[in-house]
Design a protein around this motif. Structure first.
Motif, PDB file in Angstrom:
ATOM      1  N   UNK A 222       3.632  -0.095   4.097  1.00  0.00           N
ATOM      2  CA  UNK A 222       2.541   0.980   3.956  1.00  0.00           C
ATOM      3  C   UNK A 222       2.137   1.813   5.443  1.00  0.00           C
ATOM      4  N   UNK A 223       2.195   3.136   4.938  1.00  0.00           N
ATOM      5  CA  UNK A 223       2.020   4.007   6.045  1.00  0.00           C
ATOM      6  C   UNK A 223       0.427   3.885   6.807  1.00  0.00           C
ATOM      7  N   UNK A 224       0.517   3.543   7.903  1.00  0.00           N
ATOM      8  CA  UNK A 224      -0.996   3.368   8.791  1.00  0.00           C
ATOM      9  C   UNK A 224      -1.741   4.471   8.490  1.00  0.00           C
ATOM     10  N   UNK A 225      -3.202   3.982   8.097  1.00  0.00           N
ATOM     11  CA  UNK A 225      -4.148   4.942   7.717  1.00  0.00           C
ATOM     12  C   UNK A 225      -4.180   5.335   6.314  1.00  0.00           C
ATOM     13  N   UNK A 226      -3.212   4.677   5.570  1.00  0.00           N
ATOM     14  CA  UNK A 226      -3.518   4.965   4.012  1.00  0.00           C
ATOM     15  C   UNK A 226      -4.093   3.605   3.350  1.00  0.00           C
ATOM     16  N   UNK A 227      -5.081   3.674   2.828  1.00  0.00           N
ATOM     17  CA  UNK A 227      -5.275   2.334   1.909  1.00  0.00           C
ATOM     18  C   UNK A 227      -4.728   1.891   0.854  1.00  0.00           C
ATOM     19  N   UNK A 228      -4.353   0.748   0.762  1.00  0.00           N
ATOM     20  CA  UNK A 228      -3.935   0.398  -0.563  1.00  0.00           C
ATOM     21  C   UNK A 228      -4.423  -0.984  -1.111  1.00  0.00           C
ATOM     22  N   UNK A 229      -4.399  -1.322  -2.175  1.00  0.00           N
ATOM     23  CA  UNK A 229      -5.104  -2.514  -2.734  1.00  0.00           C
ATOM     24  C   UNK A 229      -4.439  -3.692  -1.886  1.00  0.00           C
ATOM     25  N   UNK A 230      -3.263  -3.719  -1.630  1.00  0.00           N
ATOM     26  CA  UNK A 230      -2.485  -4.592  -0.850  1.00  0.00           C
ATOM     27  C   UNK A 230      -2.924  -4.813   0.336  1.00  0.00           C
ATOM     28  N   UNK A 231      -3.420  -3.675   1.122  1.00  0.00           N
ATOM     29  CA  UNK A 231      -4.135  -4.039   2.581  1.00  0.00           C
ATOM     30  C   UNK A 231      -5.415  -4.576   2.459  1.00  0.00           C
ATOM     31  N   UNK A 232      -6.238  -4.012   1.477  1.00  0.00           N
ATOM     32  CA  UNK A 232      -7.563  -4.483   1.161  1.00  0.00           C
ATOM     33  C   UNK A 232      -7.711  -6.216   0.832  1.00  0.00           C
ATOM     34  N   UNK A 233      -6.569  -6.348   0.135  1.00  0.00           N
ATOM     35  CA  UNK A 233      -6.233  -7.802  -0.226  1.00  0.00           C
ATOM     36  C   UNK A 233      -5.894  -8.793   0.988  1.00  0.00           C
ATOM     37  N   UNK A 234      -5.218  -8.107   1.837  1.00  0.00           N
ATOM     38  CA  UNK A 234      -4.782  -8.740   3.194  1.00  0.00           C
ATOM     39  C   UNK A 234      -6.108  -9.000   3.972  1.00  0.00           C
TER      40      UNK A 234
END
Length: 330
Positions: A222-234
């Motif tokens: 994921x590009x840093x600074x961009x929120x995705x559901x995967x990052x929130x799940x992490x």
């Protein structure tokens, strides 16, 4: 005392005595006057506060200068995170930084450059209130970090806390309390670490897991600074693992406004901003206000673009968390 006195206080742990031949002898006896001058190094219940889950906010220190340390120590933040990984602040720089922060009772968490015992023990021997270890990816690496920070039998830290023990004047008391009073914070920054959260979080002696959102995003593609559901799940997975084993979790954030969302996930230890960032924002705000007041513009800098909204900002390990309404649109 007058020079003619037979016993003259010289240093806290030394006496100067005149020999029968008229010379001076140094002994390690401690005079009553010297005893009164022996003071304890400033103490903090920093690790206990972190473990309690009480929300804490700190800022990054990346400029290696005592004036910066002394200024930041007066900001009423809960702690400073002095960066030895991505800033030119090696452990020996703490010799100048810590006296400045201690003057105002500001706890210092020091991020070492890597999970190495010589870096960890050097920071703690200088008197740091805790250490943050980057890129901890497994239970074995967590054990190594904790062991480097703890005295036996919990670890392998060697005796020699020269400054932290006030030059050995409080050495026994320091060693007695160090294992419980000094914070150990481990960074979760890779997919591998997410796969080993139980092993890392269950390691005895860990006080908190701290998300490095930029590196974690890169590891997840994921590009840093961009929120995705995967990052929130992490982030949620880190918070859940920490709660399961009775320790805290936290993250760097790029906006105070987004901290509420992370608290809802269960995180409590936060950092926001850094000294270079504070200087840039302060200077740009002055430029903006000045030119707006005059009705003019800055020829080479669009101040409206450099004073970006919080959602466009990137911090040291910056994670951009949108408001709930924004999140629903993604």
């Amino acid at each position: 005392m007058a020079p003619s006195d037979s016993k003259v206080s010289f240093l806290p742990c030394l006496e100067r005595r005149r020999s029968k031949w008229g010379g001076l002898l140094l002994t390690n006896a401690v005079t009553p006057q010297a005893t009164q001058r022996i003071v304890k190094m400033p103490g903090h219940k920093f690790a206990e506060t972190i473990r309690s889950g009480k929300p804490q906010i700190g800022a990054w220190m990346q400029i290696p200068h005592v004036m910066v340390a002394e200024t930041l120590a007066q900001t009423n933040l809960d702690f400073l995170l002095v960066d030895g990984e991505h800033a030119p602040i090696p452990p020996d720089a703490l010799l100048d930084i810590l006296p400045a922060t201690e003057r105002y009772g500001m706890p210092v968490l020091y991020r070492v450059a890597w999970n190495r015992i010589e870096l960890i023990k050097a920071a703690l021997d200088h008197g740091a209130n805790g250490i943050m270890v980057p890129m901890v990816n497994s239970g074995a690496e967590a054990i190594e970090a904790v062991s480097s920070a703890k005295y036996p039998p919990a670890g392998k830290r060697g005796s020699g806390a020269w400054r932290a023990s006030n030059y050995y004047q409080n050495d026994a008391e320091y060693r007695k309390n160090a294992n419980s009073s000094l914070a150990v914070v481990l960074q979760i920054e890779t997919r591998e670490a997410l796969n080993n959260l139980d092993d890392i979080a269950s390691t005895p002696g860990v006080d908190a897991l701290f998300i490095g959102p930029a590196d974690l995003a890169l590891s997840l593609g994921i590009e840093p600074g961009k929120l995705t559901h995967e990052l929130l799940d992490a982030c949620q997975a880190v918070a859940n693992a920490a709660k399961k084993y009775g320790i805290a979790s936290g993250s760097d954030v790029a906006s105070i406004d987004y901290m509420i969302r992370l608290q809802e996930l269960g995180l409590s230890l936060f950092t926001y901003g850094s000294d270079p960032d504070f200087i840039l924002q302060g200077g740009r705000a002055v430029a903006r206000d000045f030119h707006n007041a005059l009705g003019g513009t800055i020829a080479e800098i669009d101040v409206n673009s450099v004073i970006a909204s919080p959602k466009d900002a990137i911090a040291v390990d910056g994670l951009i968390i949108p408001s709930k309404s924004e999140g629903a649109r993604q």
